[in-house]
Each structure stands twice: as structure tokens, then as C-alpha cells.
Design an enzyme around this catalytic site. Sequence first.
Site, PDB file in Angstrom:
ATOM      1  N   HIS A 121       0.836  -1.205   0.000  1.00 16.37           N
ATOM      2  CA  HIS A 121       0.000   0.000   0.000  1.00 16.37           C
ATOM      3  C   HIS A 121       0.868   1.252   0.000  1.00 16.37           C
ATOM      4  O   HIS A 121       0.610   2.202  -0.757  1.00 16.37           O
ATOM      5  CB  HIS A 121      -0.918  -0.007   1.226  1.00 16.37           C
ATOM      6  CG  HIS A 121      -1.687   1.264   1.410  1.00 16.37           C
ATOM      7  ND1 HIS A 121      -2.930   1.477   0.846  1.00 16.37           N
ATOM      8  CD2 HIS A 121      -1.395   2.397   2.094  1.00 16.37           C
ATOM      9  CE1 HIS A 121      -3.365   2.676   1.173  1.00 16.37           C
ATOM     10  NE2 HIS A 121      -2.444   3.264   1.940  1.00 16.37           N
ATOM     11  N   GLU A 122       1.893   1.277   0.844  1.00 16.75           N
ATOM     12  CA  GLU A 122       2.778   2.439   0.888  1.00 16.75           C
ATOM     13  C   GLU A 122       3.545   2.585  -0.421  1.00 16.75           C
ATOM     14  O   GLU A 122       3.802   3.709  -0.865  1.00 16.75           O
ATOM     15  CB  GLU A 122       3.738   2.332   2.073  1.00 16.75           C
ATOM     16  CG  GLU A 122       3.059   2.299   3.434  1.00 16.75           C
ATOM     17  CD  GLU A 122       2.074   3.436   3.657  1.00 16.75           C
ATOM     18  OE1 GLU A 122       2.316   4.538   3.115  1.00 16.75           O
ATOM     19  OE2 GLU A 122       1.065   3.225   4.352  1.00 16.75           O
TER      20      GLU A 122
ATOM     21  N   HIS B 185       1.574   4.559  -2.822  1.00 15.13           N
ATOM     22  CA  HIS B 185       1.707   6.021  -2.709  1.00 15.13           C
ATOM     23  C   HIS B 185       2.953   6.510  -3.452  1.00 15.13           C
ATOM     24  O   HIS B 185       2.915   7.567  -4.099  1.00 15.13           O
ATOM     25  CB  HIS B 185       1.788   6.428  -1.241  1.00 15.13           C
ATOM     26  CG  HIS B 185       0.484   6.321  -0.516  1.00 15.13           C
ATOM     27  ND1 HIS B 185      -0.691   6.850  -1.016  1.00 15.13           N
ATOM     28  CD2 HIS B 185       0.165   5.761   0.689  1.00 15.13           C
ATOM     29  CE1 HIS B 185      -1.674   6.616  -0.161  1.00 15.13           C
ATOM     30  NE2 HIS B 185      -1.182   5.949   0.872  1.00 15.13           N
TER      31      HIS B 185
ATOM     32  N   HIS C 191       2.987   9.227  -6.635  1.00 10.07           N
ATOM     33  CA  HIS C 191       3.825  10.423  -6.764  1.00 10.07           C
ATOM     34  C   HIS C 191       4.663  10.373  -8.030  1.00 10.07           C
ATOM     35  O   HIS C 191       4.809  11.387  -8.724  1.00 10.07           O
ATOM     36  CB  HIS C 191       4.734  10.566  -5.535  1.00 10.07           C
ATOM     37  CG  HIS C 191       4.056  11.181  -4.361  1.00 10.07           C
ATOM     38  ND1 HIS C 191       3.880  12.543  -4.225  1.00 10.07           N
ATOM     39  CD2 HIS C 191       3.504  10.617  -3.251  1.00 10.07           C
ATOM     40  CE1 HIS C 191       3.247  12.796  -3.096  1.00 10.07           C
ATOM     41  NE2 HIS C 191       3.006  11.650  -2.483  1.00 10.07           N
TER      42      HIS C 191
END
Length: 235
Positions: free
Chosen positions: A105-106, A109, A113
Site C-alpha cells: 500500500h505504501e 503512494h 507520486h
Amino acid sequence: MGGYYYFYYADPTYVLVIAGALLCLLASWRVNSAFRKYSRVYNARGITAEQAASMILRDAGIYDVRIERIRGNLTDHYSPREKVLRLSDGVFGMSSVAAIGVAAHECGHAIQHQQGYLPIRIRSLIVPVVNFSSKLSWPVIIIGVLLGNTELLYAGILLFAFVVVFQLVTLPVEFDASGRAIRILRDRAVLSGGELKGAKRVLRAAAMTYVASMLSSLLQLLRLVLLYGRRQNRR
């Protein structure tokens, strides 16, 4: 002063605050329960969360993000400014499907970006305004109530509304990161079958904490608007 005490103690709209708090407590309980359950389920490949994260980042062409350990429980996050993906004690070094799901999940992110995902760009742009609003909203609201100044009260409510908008913008960012994570874990065969289902449940429960937080703030905003309208009618 009588209006001040009514605002805080004899206010029937407190039920909105209580409802919001209960939603947050329920969401927190669900994510912790799901994480504990699937922290006891280990992936068949035997890879750890940081190994999975490193693989996902490399596959996405991201080579300038380092992976670090951070203390705490579910304090995992990606810092775009520092180019660091931080994994908490219960995730870093763990090979459970819960840990791998959170790490993926991280990574989602980080990929957002890299690709310039629009909602995360919008969220990044409004962060300074939201930080300012979150610090000032309640002091301005309380001062407005104490002084009986409806203009200050209105200004405080407007500042608080920016916080709610930020939480609303955060929802697609979090859901998209989870969606990316599950697709990557499936397509790269990091997890499969029941393992993948477990990771989905953990990430779904985590996403609900953001929904609960947004709804709680929305209910609080509704309460403030109702109280403001009531004060206006008494003028």
C-alpha cells in the site's frame, strides 16, 4: 457566558460528535483486529515486507526511495519529500500477508507520486492551507463563542471546513493506493488465493479508518453549522 455554557454542555447536537467518535472507534478496532488476524498468516514465498516493497519499487522504475523501519504500531507511511518509505515494527522484517499488504500500500503512494496521480497532487497542494486551518480553526471557534462574535465563529467554521475537504480528497488517494497494491501483489504472484484475500481485508479495514475520520469531521462540521445558525436566529 450563558451562551458559552449552552454551546458546550447543554447542546443536543453533541449526539453528532458521539456518533463520529463511535465510528472512529469501530474503524480502529476493525483494522487492528484484521491486522492481528492476518499477521499470523505467512506468505508461501517466505519474503518479508521490505523485500516485497523493494521489488515493487524496482518494478515501477523507482530506485531513489529508501526503505526504513519506524517505531510504533501501523505508523507506516511514504514521505515524498524525503523519498523514504517507512515501515512500522509490526511490518518491517515480517513475512505475514498483513505486513506485505501494508508495505505494498505504501509503495502504491510512491507510485502515485512518480506518475503524478491527480488526487495526490491536489492533496499535496492544499497541505499548507490545511495545516494552517487545522491549527487555528478550534481556537478561533472558541474565541468567537467566548466573545459572542459570530463573524469569528463563522471564520473558525470555514477553517474547519478546509480540514474536511482535505480528508475528502484523501479518500481516493488511499483507495487507489490499496487497489494498486492488490493488483501488483496478484500480478507479481507475491500473494495468491487466501493470502491475497487476507491482504485485501487488512487494506479494506485500513481504508475504512479514513472514511470514518472523514465522516466524523463532517458530522462535527454539521454540528458547528447548526450551532452557528441557531446563534444567528437568536440575534
